[in-house]
Scaffold this active site. Structure first.
Site, PDB file in Angstrom:
ATOM      1  N   GLU A 256       0.815  -1.053  -0.174  1.00 28.66           N
ATOM      2  CA  GLU A 256      -0.451   0.204   0.036  1.00 28.66           C
ATOM      3  C   GLU A 256       0.565   1.298  -0.314  1.00 28.66           C
ATOM      4  OE1 GLU A 256      -3.697   1.603   3.027  1.00 28.66           O
ATOM      5  OE2 GLU A 256      -2.373   0.382   3.472  1.00 28.66           O
TER       6      GLU A 256
ATOM      7  N   LYS B 283     -10.044   3.775  -1.766  1.00 21.92           N
ATOM      8  CA  LYS B 283     -10.174   2.751   0.019  1.00 21.92           C
ATOM      9  C   LYS B 283     -10.992   3.690   0.416  1.00 21.92           C
ATOM     10  CE  LYS B 283      -7.226   1.577   4.087  1.00 21.92           C
ATOM     11  NZ  LYS B 283      -5.799   2.134   4.556  1.00 21.92           N
TER      12      LYS B 283
ATOM     13  N   CYS C 275      -6.066  -2.401   2.850  1.00 24.94           N
ATOM     14  CA  CYS C 275      -5.035  -2.887   3.898  1.00 24.94           C
ATOM     15  C   CYS C 275      -6.481  -2.506   5.037  1.00 24.94           C
ATOM     16  CB  CYS C 275      -4.531  -1.520   4.510  1.00 24.94           C
ATOM     17  SG  CYS C 275      -3.596  -1.446   5.924  1.00 24.94           S
TER      18      CYS C 275
END
Length: 261
Positions: free
Chosen positions: A40, A110, A145
């Site tokens: 990431e 995200k 994540c």
């Protein structure tokens, strides 16, 4: 399908240094690899302050994506990960990418920003589900994540819509046991492969070990082979995945039961 998880040691807020390091790391990837997953925010690490974010965030046609496009075409494998992106209007995103040798690109912003940092204050959360990506006969999705803490976000619906979840991460070693449990759980409940690439090195948020990523089969079993440089490889067998779903159609049964309720 041969996949590689690449645990880069990311230099804080220095895209130029990280692009050079990534190019070198990619040149050492085994040449029969189909997909490489980077950590990431691979060009910056997590940057918590708005001023620095504004200086280094890039649009989709910036130097980071152009470099990824060149690398993918040159090496002949797809590259997944995330970078610090901007829409040019003062909004910043932790943006996932999947870049193919053909030049095709898929992006995902995200959705679940980590609340114990300033990520949810400095960055803008995405509003769309991760798109399904078809590549070399397989179906993929991205999760970044903290996204993996939310099972509904990765739910394999409609029935078995994707085969592999790609998870770029910056997940500190102090919480790595939870990370690995979550990865295995997402694999089991969705009957998919999961490929997670975690960064290495250290930053103000903690340490990251070369072994903190992982590749899991549909039973939640780690299947990676780790090389001396920390790169993790696995050969994903589509036939094995399909046979496992047919032998134990747990997801279909659960989904029908949920609908009836």
């Amino acid at each position: 399908m041969k996949v590689c998880s690449l645990p880069l040691d990311i230099v804080y807020a220095s895209p130029e240094d990280n692009l050079v390091a990534t190019a070198h790391a990619l040149s050492e990837v085994e040449n029969d690899t189909d997909i490489v997953v980077l950590p990431e925010l691979f060009t910056s690490a997590f940057v918590p302050d708005a001023g620095t974010v504004a200086k280094i965030a890039e649009p989709n046609d910036g130097k980071t994506i152009e470099a990824l496009r060149r690398w993918s075409q040159f090496f002949g494998f797809a590259i997944a990960g995330s970078f610090l992106a901007t829409d040019g209007g003062g909004r910043y995103f932790n943006r996932g990418f999947f870049v193919e040798p053909s030049g095709d690109m898929t992006f995902y912003d995200k959705r679940h920003l980590f609340p114990l940092s300033t990520e949810d204050k400095v960055y803008t959360a995405g509003r769309e589900f991760p798109p399904r990506i078809r590549y070399r006969g397989w179906e993929f999705r991205l999760a970044l994540c903290f996204d993996i803490r939310f099972p509904v976000w990765t739910r394999n619906r409609p029935e078995n819509m994707y085969d592999v979840l790609l998870v770029p991460a910056n997940w500190p070693h102090s919480r790595v046991s939870q990370f690995k449990i979550l990865l295995a759980a997402r694999a089991i409940e969705n009957q998919i492969f999961v490929v997670a690439s975690n960064r290495s090195g250290s930053d103000k948020f903690g340490d990251y070990h070369l072994t903190d990523g992982g590749i899991y089969d549909n039973l939640g079993t780690p299947i990676q082979e780790t090389r001396r440089n920390g790169c993790m490889y696995a050969l994903l067998e589509h036939k094995t995945l399909i046979e496992g779903r047919q032998r134990f159609p747990a997801y279909v049964a659960t989904d029908k039961w949920s609908i009836e309720l």
